[in-house]
Design a protein around this motif. Structure first.
Motif, short mmCIF file in Angstrom:
data_model
loop_
_atom_site.label_atom_id
_atom_site.label_comp_id
_atom_site.label_asym_id
_atom_site.label_seq_id
_atom_site.Cartn_x
_atom_site.Cartn_y
_atom_site.Cartn_z
N ILE A 27 0.86 -1.18 0.00
CA ILE A 27 0.00 0.00 0.00
C ILE A 27 0.90 1.23 0.00
O ILE A 27 1.72 1.42 0.91
N THR A 28 0.77 2.06 -1.02
CA THR A 28 1.57 3.27 -1.15
C THR A 28 0.66 4.49 -1.13
O THR A 28 -0.55 4.38 -1.04
N GLY A 29 1.29 5.65 -1.24
CA GLY A 29 0.54 6.89 -1.19
C GLY A 29 0.49 7.50 0.19
O GLY A 29 -0.08 8.59 0.37
N VAL A 30 1.09 6.82 1.19
CA VAL A 30 1.19 7.40 2.53
C VAL A 30 2.15 8.59 2.50
O VAL A 30 1.98 9.57 3.21
N ASN A 31 3.20 8.46 1.69
CA ASN A 31 4.22 9.49 1.49
C ASN A 31 5.23 9.60 2.63
O ASN A 31 6.01 10.55 2.68
N PHE A 32 5.21 8.63 3.53
CA PHE A 32 6.25 8.50 4.55
C PHE A 32 6.20 7.07 5.08
O PHE A 32 5.25 6.32 4.78
N GLN A 33 7.21 6.68 5.84
CA GLN A 33 7.14 5.39 6.52
C GLN A 33 6.26 5.56 7.75
O GLN A 33 6.60 6.30 8.67
N PRO A 34 5.11 4.92 7.80
CA PRO A 34 4.25 5.06 8.98
C PRO A 34 4.82 4.27 10.16
O PRO A 34 5.37 3.19 10.00
N ASP A 35 4.66 4.86 11.35
CA ASP A 35 5.11 4.19 12.57
C ASP A 35 3.96 3.65 13.40
O ASP A 35 4.17 2.80 14.27
N TRP A 36 2.76 4.12 13.14
CA TRP A 36 1.54 3.53 13.69
C TRP A 36 0.54 3.44 12.55
O TRP A 36 0.24 4.44 11.90
N VAL A 37 0.03 2.24 12.29
CA VAL A 37 -0.95 2.00 11.23
C VAL A 37 -2.20 1.40 11.88
O VAL A 37 -2.11 0.39 12.59
N TRP A 38 -3.33 1.98 11.60
CA TRP A 38 -4.63 1.51 12.08
C TRP A 38 -5.44 1.18 10.83
O TRP A 38 -5.68 2.04 9.99
N LEU A 39 -5.85 -0.08 10.70
CA LEU A 39 -6.57 -0.57 9.52
C LEU A 39 -8.00 -0.97 9.88
O LEU A 39 -8.25 -1.50 10.96
N LYS A 40 -8.92 -0.75 8.93
CA LYS A 40 -10.29 -1.25 9.10
C LYS A 40 -10.90 -1.57 7.75
O LYS A 40 -10.85 -0.76 6.82
N GLN A 41 -11.49 -2.77 7.66
CA GLN A 41 -12.27 -3.12 6.49
C GLN A 41 -13.54 -2.27 6.48
O GLN A 41 -14.30 -2.26 7.46
N ARG A 42 -13.77 -1.58 5.37
CA ARG A 42 -14.92 -0.68 5.27
C ARG A 42 -16.18 -1.40 4.81
O ARG A 42 -17.30 -1.06 5.21
N SER A 43 -16.03 -2.37 3.94
CA SER A 43 -17.17 -3.01 3.30
C SER A 43 -17.62 -4.27 4.01
O SER A 43 -18.54 -4.95 3.55
N GLY A 44 -16.99 -4.61 5.13
CA GLY A 44 -17.34 -5.81 5.87
C GLY A 44 -17.09 -5.62 7.35
O GLY A 44 -16.79 -4.52 7.82
N THR A 45 -17.20 -6.73 8.09
CA THR A 45 -17.21 -6.66 9.55
C THR A 45 -15.98 -7.30 10.18
O THR A 45 -16.05 -7.87 11.26
N SER A 46 -14.83 -7.20 9.53
CA SER A 46 -13.59 -7.60 10.18
C SER A 46 -13.21 -6.58 11.25
O SER A 46 -13.57 -5.41 11.17
N ASN A 47 -12.45 -7.04 12.24
CA ASN A 47 -12.04 -6.17 13.34
C ASN A 47 -11.07 -5.10 12.88
O ASN A 47 -10.36 -5.25 11.88
N HIS A 48 -11.03 -4.01 13.63
CA HIS A 48 -9.95 -3.03 13.50
C HIS A 48 -8.63 -3.72 13.85
O HIS A 48 -8.58 -4.61 14.69
N ARG A 49 -7.54 -3.26 13.22
CA ARG A 49 -6.19 -3.76 13.54
C ARG A 49 -5.24 -2.58 13.73
O ARG A 49 -5.32 -1.60 12.99
N CYS A 50 -4.33 -2.70 14.69
CA CYS A 50 -3.28 -1.71 14.89
C CYS A 50 -1.91 -2.38 14.88
O CYS A 50 -1.72 -3.46 15.46
N TYR A 51 -0.96 -1.71 14.23
CA TYR A 51 0.44 -2.13 14.20
C TYR A 51 1.30 -0.90 14.46
O TYR A 51 0.92 0.22 14.08
N ASP A 52 2.46 -1.10 15.06
CA ASP A 52 3.39 0.01 15.23
C ASP A 52 4.82 -0.47 15.11
O ASP A 52 5.12 -1.66 15.26
#
Length: 348
Positions: A27-52
């Motif tokens: 996944i690009t377009g962030v324009n920097f190296q992220p140090d905390w990433v929070w992900l969520k599926q928008r079209s379904g019911t998967s859990n939120h995820r956090c990585y750092d």
């Protein structure tokens, strides 16, 4: 003094939307190296995820659950110079499903031996960014009253804690609630009144944890992660407001055009509501993801406008704008109201 030190907020926070491919992808377009990433599926019911970057790629925790940290080798597999890479796990990359990623930059590593430096009472390590007012802090709890170095030289206004080793709530300190109160990220409950933070406000060098309800923020022998946020003029704001229960709703001044906003009612039970300028690039902002549930994108709550200098509520809603309701918020900008060279922000 310049209005802001950050003329381009997307150098420090950015929302990137993507569609899963069921295989691997970067996944690009962030324009920097992220140090905390929070992900969520928008079209379904998967859990939120956090990585750092401090805990490392593949180490996930779920903002909407109390679960301990676990390893997912097919989730977020690396932090890259412009974004991150994913494996084929469905909650991160299910084929044809849409996702939101929210990305923050820290970037400077630190370690603190408290006995040697005299800063804090227990050791900590992490990554920080003074310009952006953000740090990620890892430490081992003691179960006692302690102070912990957060890495920045400015005072945090909001801290999100998670015990990585146990099934325990996410605890949130917010300056608008004060040092004697907390609120949980993974549920709808209002504010609580126990001394998790030892009834002591953070300083420009340390934050405090206490013995009351200590497992969540200071479990003895447990690994704790804390995400610390300080206000930066023209870029971030952590405040409170009172709803007016009117479609011509409360206006909240932030000093910048918002890019990402999370709101929580504190005087009664309501969801954590997340809105951003990528899922809704035009006003009125209607799409919501709730931090405390695995629900898909919806437009049932929190209609508002992002303005050049804040946000304006546009709906009678218990979650964001009930008459007399009290709310806290966490907000990051897309452009300062006025740049350091005097250029004003434009409306959407």
């Amino acid at each position: 003094m310049a209005y802001t030190v950050i003329d381009k907020p997307s150098d420090y926070f950015n929302t990137v939307l993507y569609t899963g491919n069921g295989s691997t992808q970067s996944i690009t377009g962030v324009n920097f190296q992220p140090d905390w990433v929070w992900l969520k599926q928008r079209s379904g019911t998967s859990n939120h995820r956090c990585y750092d970057i401090v805990r490392g790629a593949t180490k996930q925790i779920y903002p909407n659950l109390t679960n301990a940290e676990n390893t997912e080798t097919n989730g977020l597999t690396s932090f890259n110079s412009d974004g991150f890479s994913l494996g084929n796990e469905g909650g991160h990359n299910q084929n044809g499903q849409t996702f939101a990623s929210w990305n923050w930059k820290a970037g400077t590593s630190f370690t603190n031996d408290a006995s040697s430096t005299g800063v804090g009472s227990i050791d900590s390590a992490g990554s920080f960014n003074n310009d952006a007012g953000f740090s990620i802090v890892s430490y081992t709890g003691t179960g006692g009253n302690e102070t912990i170095k957060h890495g920045m030289n400015i005072t945090p206004s909001m801290i999100i804690f998670k015990n990585r080793d146990t099934t325990n709530s996410w605890n949130v300190y917010h300056t608008a609630l004060g040092n004697g109160k907390f609120i949980r990220l993974e549920d709808t409950g209002g504010e609580g009144n126990t001394g998790r933070f030892n009834n002591t406000s953070p300083t420009s060098s340390v934050f405090s944890v206490g013995v009351n309800g200590a497992t969540a923020v200071n479990g003895n022998g447990n690994s704790i992660i804390a995400y610390c946020f300080a206000e930066v003029k023209g870029y971030s704001k952590f405040g409170s407001y009172t709803g007016n229960g009117n479609a011509d709703g409360t206006f909240v001044y932030t000093g910048f055009k918002p890019a990402w906003l999370m709101i929580k009612r504190t005087d009664s039970a309501n969801a954590w509501i997340i809105q951003d300028n990528k899922r809704d690039p035009f006003n009125v902002v209607t799409l919501n993801l709730n931090a405390n549930t695995n629900g898909a994108d919806n437009n049932n709550q929190g209609f508002l406008d992002f303005t050049a200098n804040g946000f304006k509520l546009r709906k009678v809603d218990t979650g964001t704008n009930a008459s007399g309701g009290t709310y806290i918020y966490m907000c990051f900008g897309s452009s300062p109201f006025v740049t350091s060279t005097g250029i004003p922000a434009t409306a959407r």
